[in-house]
Write a protein that holds these residues in place. Structure first.
Motif, PDB file in Angstrom:
ATOM      1  N   GLN A  66       0.846  -1.189   0.000  1.00 50.35           N
ATOM      2  CA  GLN A  66       0.000   0.000   0.000  1.00 50.35           C
ATOM      3  C   GLN A  66       0.882   1.239   0.000  1.00 50.35           C
ATOM      4  N   ARG A  67       0.481   2.237  -0.758  1.00 47.52           N
ATOM      5  CA  ARG A  67       1.211   3.497  -0.826  1.00 47.52           C
ATOM      6  C   ARG A  67       0.459   4.534  -0.006  1.00 47.52           C
ATOM      7  N   ILE A  68       1.188   5.238   0.833  1.00 46.98           N
ATOM      8  CA  ILE A  68       0.589   6.272   1.684  1.00 46.98           C
ATOM      9  C   ILE A  68       1.058   7.628   1.191  1.00 46.98           C
ATOM     10  N   PHE A  69       0.102   8.526   1.003  1.00 49.23           N
ATOM     11  CA  PHE A  69       0.381   9.872   0.525  1.00 49.23           C
ATOM     12  C   PHE A  69       0.064  10.876   1.622  1.00 49.23           C
ATOM     13  N   ILE A  70       0.881  11.900   1.718  1.00 44.40           N
ATOM     14  CA  ILE A  70       0.605  13.039   2.588  1.00 44.40           C
ATOM     15  C   ILE A  70       0.646  14.270   1.706  1.00 44.40           C
ATOM     16  N   LYS A  71      -0.465  14.982   1.648  1.00 47.34           N
ATOM     17  CA  LYS A  71      -0.611  16.170   0.798  1.00 47.34           C
ATOM     18  C   LYS A  71      -0.209  15.865  -0.639  1.00 47.34           C
ATOM     19  N   ASN A  72      -0.737  14.778  -1.168  1.00 46.69           N
ATOM     20  CA  ASN A  72      -0.549  14.334  -2.546  1.00 46.69           C
ATOM     21  C   ASN A  72       0.901  14.027  -2.901  1.00 46.69           C
ATOM     22  N   LYS A  73       1.749  13.755  -1.919  1.00 46.42           N
ATOM     23  CA  LYS A  73       3.121  13.332  -2.152  1.00 46.42           C
ATOM     24  C   LYS A  73       3.312  11.975  -1.499  1.00 46.42           C
ATOM     25  N   LEU A  74       3.986  11.080  -2.208  1.00 46.95           N
ATOM     26  CA  LEU A  74       4.211   9.733  -1.698  1.00 46.95           C
ATOM     27  C   LEU A  74       5.078   9.812  -0.459  1.00 46.95           C
ATOM     28  N   TYR A  75       4.540   9.292   0.638  1.00 45.13           N
ATOM     29  CA  TYR A  75       5.259   9.295   1.904  1.00 45.13           C
ATOM     30  C   TYR A  75       5.984   7.977   2.122  1.00 45.13           C
ATOM     31  N   LYS A  76       5.262   6.861   1.963  1.00 47.14           N
ATOM     32  CA  LYS A  76       5.854   5.562   2.238  1.00 47.14           C
ATOM     33  C   LYS A  76       5.043   4.488   1.540  1.00 47.14           C
ATOM     34  N   GLU A  77       5.705   3.386   1.206  1.00 46.31           N
ATOM     35  CA  GLU A  77       5.030   2.218   0.657  1.00 46.31           C
ATOM     36  C   GLU A  77       5.167   1.109   1.684  1.00 46.31           C
ATOM     37  N   LEU A  78       4.027   0.570   2.109  1.00 45.28           N
ATOM     38  CA  LEU A  78       3.994  -0.422   3.180  1.00 45.28           C
ATOM     39  C   LEU A  78       3.720  -1.804   2.620  1.00 45.28           C
ATOM     40  N   SER A  79       4.371  -2.807   3.212  1.00 44.93           N
ATOM     41  CA  SER A  79       4.053  -4.187   2.879  1.00 44.93           C
ATOM     42  C   SER A  79       2.778  -4.575   3.623  1.00 44.93           C
ATOM     43  N   ALA A  80       2.284  -5.772   3.358  1.00 44.73           N
ATOM     44  CA  ALA A  80       1.033  -6.210   3.980  1.00 44.73           C
ATOM     45  C   ALA A  80       1.164  -6.271   5.495  1.00 44.73           C
ATOM     46  N   SER A  81       2.297  -6.769   6.003  1.00 43.15           N
ATOM     47  CA  SER A  81       2.458  -6.875   7.462  1.00 43.15           C
ATOM     48  C   SER A  81       2.573  -5.497   8.111  1.00 43.15           C
ATOM     49  N   GLU A  82       3.252  -4.563   7.453  1.00 42.39           N
ATOM     50  CA  GLU A  82       3.344  -3.204   7.984  1.00 42.39           C
ATOM     51  C   GLU A  82       1.998  -2.494   7.929  1.00 42.39           C
ATOM     52  N   TYR A  83       1.246  -2.764   6.882  1.00 45.77           N
ATOM     53  CA  TYR A  83      -0.048  -2.117   6.689  1.00 45.77           C
ATOM     54  C   TYR A  83      -1.053  -2.541   7.756  1.00 45.77           C
ATOM     55  N   LYS A  84      -0.963  -3.780   8.232  1.00 52.20           N
ATOM     56  CA  LYS A  84      -1.907  -4.273   9.237  1.00 52.20           C
ATOM     57  C   LYS A  84      -1.832  -3.467  10.533  1.00 52.20           C
ATOM     58  N   LYS A  85      -0.687  -2.890  10.828  1.00 56.62           N
ATOM     59  CA  LYS A  85      -0.545  -2.076  12.039  1.00 56.62           C
ATOM     60  C   LYS A  85      -1.422  -0.829  11.968  1.00 56.62           C
ATOM     61  N   PHE A  86      -1.584  -0.283  10.767  1.00 56.20           N
ATOM     62  CA  PHE A  86      -2.322   0.968  10.605  1.00 56.20           C
ATOM     63  C   PHE A  86      -3.746   0.757  10.109  1.00 56.20           C
ATOM     64  N   LYS A  87      -4.100  -0.450   9.793  1.00 56.06           N
ATOM     65  CA  LYS A  87      -5.380  -0.722   9.164  1.00 56.06           C
ATOM     66  C   LYS A  87      -6.560  -0.341  10.057  1.00 56.06           C
ATOM     67  N   ASP A  88      -6.407  -0.457  11.381  1.00 60.83           N
ATOM     68  CA  ASP A  88      -7.521  -0.148  12.272  1.00 60.83           C
ATOM     69  C   ASP A  88      -7.916   1.320  12.228  1.00 60.83           C
ATOM     70  N   SER A  89      -6.986   2.200  11.870  1.00 56.22           N
ATOM     71  CA  SER A  89      -7.337   3.618  11.822  1.00 56.22           C
ATOM     72  C   SER A  89      -8.301   3.925  10.685  1.00 56.22           C
ATOM     73  N   ILE A  90      -8.323   3.081   9.660  1.00 57.51           N
ATOM     74  CA  ILE A  90      -9.274   3.286   8.563  1.00 57.51           C
ATOM     75  C   ILE A  90     -10.688   3.001   9.048  1.00 57.51           C
ATOM     76  N   PHE A  91     -10.855   1.917   9.785  1.00 52.94           N
ATOM     77  CA  PHE A  91     -12.188   1.540  10.239  1.00 52.94           C
ATOM     78  C   PHE A  91     -12.623   2.345  11.459  1.00 52.94           C
ATOM     79  N   ALA A  92     -11.702   2.665  12.334  1.00 49.27           N
ATOM     80  CA  ALA A  92     -12.045   3.404  13.545  1.00 49.27           C
ATOM     81  C   ALA A  92     -12.162   4.901  13.293  1.00 49.27           C
ATOM     82  N   ASN A  93     -11.575   5.394  12.199  1.00 47.84           N
ATOM     83  CA  ASN A  93     -11.580   6.815  11.851  1.00 47.84           C
ATOM     84  C   ASN A  93     -11.058   7.657  13.022  1.00 47.84           C
ATOM     85  N   THR A  94      -9.850   7.327  13.447  1.00 43.92           N
ATOM     86  CA  THR A  94      -9.231   8.029  14.554  1.00 43.92           C
ATOM     87  C   THR A  94      -8.827   9.434  14.128  1.00 43.92           C
ATOM     88  N   LYS A  95      -8.302  10.214  15.089  1.00 44.22           N
ATOM     89  CA  LYS A  95      -7.918  11.585  14.765  1.00 44.22           C
ATOM     90  C   LYS A  95      -6.838  11.616  13.689  1.00 44.22           C
TER      91      LYS A  95
END
Length: 173
Positions: free
Chosen positions: A35-64
């Motif tokens: 997965q590719r993560i963008f901040i202000k339309n600039k590529l910040y980081k590309e995550l593998s599946a295992s790295e992405y799972k750490k952040f996946k809950d923020s999509i569903f929980a809609n944290t700050k």
């Protein structure tokens, strides 16, 4: 026998073709899992599946601080908004000419022309009115610190003939 060998060759060919497509699909699946993560339309980081799972809950929980899905392989990072602070910092405190503490730590009130002017003093502890001294008749007053609940900062308002003369604070030790 020719037919059997022909069928066997066809089956082996189909089997090899299936294996080739499976290995090709595994490569595309691995590419899709990253997965590719963008901040202000600039590529910040590309995550593998295992790295992405750490952040996946923020999509569903809609944290700050949240990740928002833009596309199949792209996410937008949205940091929490910083709340504006309306706290005004007073850099320089200027002691009052009229209300101050003396060397012993007692409150001293020194007023000019008390014979011709009418003074009122309101002393607050936070928002609570502690002392209301009206119609001060003497030029010099000393109020012992034992009349206050604690040491620390106290706010006051000094009025002269009904008009605000000074709003300040003093420190009791």
């Amino acid at each position: 026998m020719k037919q059997f060998s022909f069928i066997l060759i066809c089956l082996l060919g189909l089997f090899n073709l299936a294996l080739g497509q499976k290995s090709k699909s595994n490569k595309t699946n691995k590419a899709e899992i990253s997965q590719r993560i963008f901040i202000k339309n600039k590529l910040y980081k590309e995550l593998s599946a295992s790295e992405y799972k750490k952040f996946k809950d923020s999509i569903f929980a809609n944290t700050k601080d949240t990740l928002t899905r833009i596309g199949k392989r792209t996410l937008q990072f949205s940091p929490a908004p910083i709340a504006p602070t309306n706290v005004q910092v007073q850099d320089n405190w200027i002691p009052s000419m009229y209300v101050f503490t003396n060397a012993k730590g007692n409150l001293t009130i020194q007023l000019p022309n008390t014979n011709t002017k009418r003074y009122s003093l309101f002393i607050y502890d936070g928002k609570i009115l502690l002392h209301n001294i009206t119609n001060l008749q003497e030029d010099y007053w000393v109020i012992e610190k034992s009349n206050f609940y604690h040491s620390g900062w106290y706010n006051f308002e000094l009025y002269c003939n009904g008009e605000l003369l000074e709003r300040n604070k003093f420190l009791l030790h």
